[in-house]
Design a protein around this motif. Structure first.
Motif, PDB file in Angstrom:
ATOM      1  N   LEU A  35       0.827  -1.199   0.000  1.00 28.68           N
ATOM      2  CA  LEU A  35       0.000   0.000   0.000  1.00 28.68           C
ATOM      3  C   LEU A  35       0.869   1.259   0.000  1.00 28.68           C
ATOM      4  CD1 LEU A  35      -2.786  -1.001   2.562  1.00 28.68           C
ATOM      5  CD2 LEU A  35      -2.707  -1.380   0.092  1.00 28.68           C
ATOM      6  N   LYS A  36       0.344   2.316  -0.602  1.00 29.38           N
ATOM      7  CA  LYS A  36       1.078   3.570  -0.713  1.00 29.38           C
ATOM      8  C   LYS A  36       0.559   4.588   0.305  1.00 29.38           C
ATOM      9  CE  LYS A  36       1.849   2.811  -5.656  1.00 29.38           C
ATOM     10  NZ  LYS A  36       1.643   3.342  -7.035  1.00 29.38           N
ATOM     11  N   ALA A  37       1.204   5.739   0.364  1.00 24.81           N
ATOM     12  CA  ALA A  37       0.780   6.804   1.272  1.00 24.81           C
ATOM     13  C   ALA A  37      -0.601   7.305   0.862  1.00 24.81           C
ATOM     14  CB  ALA A  37       1.787   7.953   1.234  1.00 24.81           C
ATOM     15  N   GLU A  38      -1.391   7.695   1.867  1.00 21.67           N
ATOM     16  CA  GLU A  38      -2.764   8.148   1.631  1.00 21.67           C
ATOM     17  C   GLU A  38      -2.905   9.630   1.964  1.00 21.67           C
ATOM     18  OE1 GLU A  38      -4.358   3.705   2.887  1.00 21.67           O
ATOM     19  OE2 GLU A  38      -4.881   5.443   4.124  1.00 21.67           O
ATOM     20  N   ASN A  39      -3.881  10.268   1.351  1.00 23.07           N
ATOM     21  CA  ASN A  39      -4.051  11.712   1.545  1.00 23.07           C
ATOM     22  C   ASN A  39      -5.283  12.075   2.374  1.00 23.07           C
ATOM     23  OD1 ASN A  39      -5.964  11.079  -0.500  1.00 23.07           O
ATOM     24  ND2 ASN A  39      -5.943  13.210  -1.204  1.00 23.07           N
ATOM     25  N   ILE A  40      -5.981  11.058   2.933  1.00 23.28           N
ATOM     26  CA  ILE A  40      -7.145  11.341   3.777  1.00 23.28           C
ATOM     27  C   ILE A  40      -7.001  10.567   5.083  1.00 23.28           C
ATOM     28  CG2 ILE A  40      -8.635  11.803   1.795  1.00 23.28           C
ATOM     29  CD1 ILE A  40      -9.899   9.065   2.161  1.00 23.28           C
ATOM     30  N   SER A  41      -7.865  10.854   6.042  1.00 20.61           N
ATOM     31  CA  SER A  41      -7.714  10.286   7.382  1.00 20.61           C
ATOM     32  C   SER A  41      -7.975   8.786   7.400  1.00 20.61           C
ATOM     33  CB  SER A  41      -8.672  10.979   8.349  1.00 20.61           C
ATOM     34  OG  SER A  41     -10.002  10.541   8.132  1.00 20.61           O
ATOM     35  N   PRO A  42      -7.265   8.064   8.287  1.00 15.92           N
ATOM     36  CA  PRO A  42      -7.510   6.623   8.434  1.00 15.92           C
ATOM     37  C   PRO A  42      -8.957   6.315   8.812  1.00 15.92           C
ATOM     38  CG  PRO A  42      -5.460   7.234   9.503  1.00 15.92           C
ATOM     39  CD  PRO A  42      -6.141   8.522   9.117  1.00 15.92           C
ATOM     40  N   ASN A  43      -9.587   7.213   9.569  1.00 11.20           N
ATOM     41  CA  ASN A  43     -10.974   6.990   9.974  1.00 11.20           C
ATOM     42  C   ASN A  43     -11.900   6.957   8.762  1.00 11.20           C
ATOM     43  OD1 ASN A  43     -13.035   6.716  12.034  1.00 11.20           O
ATOM     44  ND2 ASN A  43     -13.660   8.793  11.513  1.00 11.20           N
ATOM     45  N   THR A  44     -11.710   7.904   7.839  1.00 12.85           N
ATOM     46  CA  THR A  44     -12.512   7.925   6.614  1.00 12.85           C
ATOM     47  C   THR A  44     -12.221   6.702   5.760  1.00 12.85           C
ATOM     48  OG1 THR A  44     -12.615  10.344   6.594  1.00 12.85           O
ATOM     49  CG2 THR A  44     -13.004   9.225   4.505  1.00 12.85           C
ATOM     50  N   VAL A  45     -10.951   6.358   5.639  1.00 19.68           N
ATOM     51  CA  VAL A  45     -10.565   5.174   4.871  1.00 19.68           C
ATOM     52  C   VAL A  45     -11.213   3.931   5.466  1.00 19.68           C
ATOM     53  CG1 VAL A  45      -8.649   3.657   4.240  1.00 19.68           C
ATOM     54  CG2 VAL A  45      -8.390   6.131   4.022  1.00 19.68           C
ATOM     55  N   GLY A  46     -11.169   3.822   6.797  1.00 18.46           N
ATOM     56  CA  GLY A  46     -11.716   2.643   7.457  1.00 18.46           C
ATOM     57  C   GLY A  46     -13.198   2.470   7.213  1.00 18.46           C
ATOM     58  N   MET A  47     -13.958   3.568   7.341  1.00 15.95           N
ATOM     59  CA  MET A  47     -15.405   3.468   7.109  1.00 15.95           C
ATOM     60  C   MET A  47     -15.701   3.156   5.648  1.00 15.95           C
ATOM     61  SD  MET A  47     -17.210   6.341   9.547  1.00 15.95           S
ATOM     62  CE  MET A  47     -16.249   7.733   8.944  1.00 15.95           C
ATOM     63  N   ALA A  48     -14.953   3.770   4.738  1.00  7.54           N
ATOM     64  CA  ALA A  48     -15.170   3.509   3.315  1.00  7.54           C
ATOM     65  C   ALA A  48     -14.883   2.048   2.979  1.00  7.54           C
ATOM     66  CB  ALA A  48     -14.309   4.439   2.466  1.00  7.54           C
ATOM     67  N   VAL A  49     -13.789   1.517   3.513  1.00  7.92           N
ATOM     68  CA  VAL A  49     -13.455   0.109   3.276  1.00  7.92           C
ATOM     69  C   VAL A  49     -14.547  -0.800   3.827  1.00  7.92           C
ATOM     70  CG1 VAL A  49     -11.850  -1.754   3.887  1.00  7.92           C
ATOM     71  CG2 VAL A  49     -10.952   0.467   3.183  1.00  7.92           C
ATOM     72  N   ASP A  50     -14.989  -0.521   5.045  1.00 12.19           N
ATOM     73  CA  ASP A  50     -16.009  -1.351   5.679  1.00 12.19           C
ATOM     74  C   ASP A  50     -17.294  -1.360   4.860  1.00 12.19           C
ATOM     75  OD1 ASP A  50     -17.654  -2.748   7.400  1.00 12.19           O
ATOM     76  OD2 ASP A  50     -17.701  -1.212   8.943  1.00 12.19           O
ATOM     77  N   TYR A  51     -17.829  -0.185   4.542  1.00 13.70           N
ATOM     78  CA  TYR A  51     -19.114  -0.117   3.852  1.00 13.70           C
ATOM     79  C   TYR A  51     -19.014  -0.637   2.420  1.00 13.70           C
ATOM     80  CZ  TYR A  51     -20.440   2.979   7.763  1.00 13.70           C
ATOM     81  OH  TYR A  51     -20.698   3.513   9.002  1.00 13.70           O
ATOM     82  N   LEU A  52     -17.926  -0.336   1.737  1.00 16.84           N
ATOM     83  CA  LEU A  52     -17.763  -0.838   0.366  1.00 16.84           C
ATOM     84  C   LEU A  52     -17.596  -2.355   0.349  1.00 16.84           C
ATOM     85  CD1 LEU A  52     -15.451   1.913  -1.167  1.00 16.84           C
ATOM     86  CD2 LEU A  52     -17.788   1.386  -1.890  1.00 16.84           C
ATOM     87  N   ALA A  53     -16.953  -2.897   1.383  1.00 19.73           N
ATOM     88  CA  ALA A  53     -16.822  -4.360   1.466  1.00 19.73           C
ATOM     89  C   ALA A  53     -18.192  -5.006   1.643  1.00 19.73           C
ATOM     90  CB  ALA A  53     -15.896  -4.745   2.616  1.00 19.73           C
ATOM     91  N   ARG A  54     -19.046  -4.377   2.437  1.00 20.48           N
ATOM     92  CA  ARG A  54     -20.397  -4.917   2.619  1.00 20.48           C
ATOM     93  C   ARG A  54     -21.146  -4.937   1.285  1.00 20.48           C
ATOM     94  NH1 ARG A  54     -22.401  -2.281   8.452  1.00 20.48           N
ATOM     95  NH2 ARG A  54     -20.326  -2.287   9.404  1.00 20.48           N
ATOM     96  N   VAL A  55     -20.984  -3.851   0.521  1.00 18.31           N
ATOM     97  CA  VAL A  55     -21.631  -3.793  -0.796  1.00 18.31           C
ATOM     98  C   VAL A  55     -21.062  -4.882  -1.703  1.00 18.31           C
ATOM     99  CG1 VAL A  55     -21.969  -2.390  -2.863  1.00 18.31           C
ATOM    100  CG2 VAL A  55     -22.177  -1.336  -0.599  1.00 18.31           C
TER     101      VAL A  55
END
Length: 248
Positions: free
Chosen positions: A35-55
């Motif tokens: 994985l590479k460096a990210e430009n947004i918060s880990p909290n936002t990334v975490g929620m996006a990963v969680d919800y997109l995985a559910r989808v």
């Protein structure tokens, strides 16, 4: 009124924690992706990963992003949020950016921030989109091996108390309640306490699936590793202490 996370973060624990992370069984998975460096918060990334995985595992986007949509409605951004959720078609960059903007409305429900827009919404760059896509794919693959997922976004109706009034778990499989974390660090005793609280609240909830739970677990798609613990091995005295924290 407090959530499971708030209580777990502030509870006084013995040295090493009620459940030391060292007692968890760790499994590491390898896909060769760095994985590479990210430009947004880990909290936002975490929620996006969680919800997109559910989808990705079959949940309708409206259900997966239900907290986000509720927050948007409460803050007067319901129409915008509906457009965003309608724009989530898969794991392409546009869908991922829509998801990251959408989860910004979660803080209305979770933290009572009625105008999340004033803090700015997160727009992931190309590298961050790729990281999120990779972590979603890792999550889907993990549950193909350790699933199936019986419930996602589980609540604990019947298990809440005057002390703990809210909190929702991520995934329930046949015998384990799993939390999804995207931290760069190994699990902490706050994480294990949070999961133990979910486990014990689940036993008192109305859901029959939660009566069959035997283990707690964490899957971290950033580290591509899982951690699990058999609650049947937890000392009775420790169970009682955690129950007191919940308010039983």
């Amino acid at each position: 009124m407090a959530s499971v996370t708030m209580i777990a973060n502030n509870a006084e624990q013995p040295r090493g924690g009620f459940i030391s992370p060292k007692r968890m069984k760790k499994e590491h998975y390898s896909d060769g992706v760095v994985l590479k460096a990210e430009n947004i918060s880990p909290n936002t990334v975490g929620m996006a990963v969680d919800y997109l995985a559910r989808v990705a595992m079959g949940t309708e986007p409206e259900k997966a992003f239900a907290i986000s949509l509720r927050g948007a409605d409460l803050s007067g951004h319901g129409a915008e949020a509906k457009d965003l959720v309608d724009g989530i078609k898969g794991l392409d960059d546009e869908s991922i950016r829509n998801a990251c903007r959408l989860v910004g409305f979660d803080q209305v429900v979770r933290a009572g921030i009625m105008d999340p827009g004033m803090y700015g919404f997160s727009v992931p760059d190309d590298a961050t989109c790729q990281n999120i896509r990779t972590m979603v794919e890792r999550t889907v693959k993990f549950f193909e091996i350790h699933g199936p997922v019986l419930i996602d976004g589980v609540t604990f109706i019947g298990g809440y108390t005057d002390t703990v009034t809210s909190g929702d778990g991520d995934y329930v499989t046949e015998d384990t309640i799993w939390d999804l974390k995207v931290s760069k660090s190994e699990p902490t005793s706050k994480y294990t306490l949070q999961l133990a609280m979910y486990f014990l609240m689940g036993k008192r909830s109305v859901w029959p699936e939660l009566q069959e739970l035997k283990k707690i677990g964490i899957f971290n798609p950033r580290l591509n590793a899982s951690y699990s613990f058999d609650m049947g091995t937890l000392e009775t005295s420790t169970v009682s202490q955690i129950e007191k924290i919940i308010g039983y």
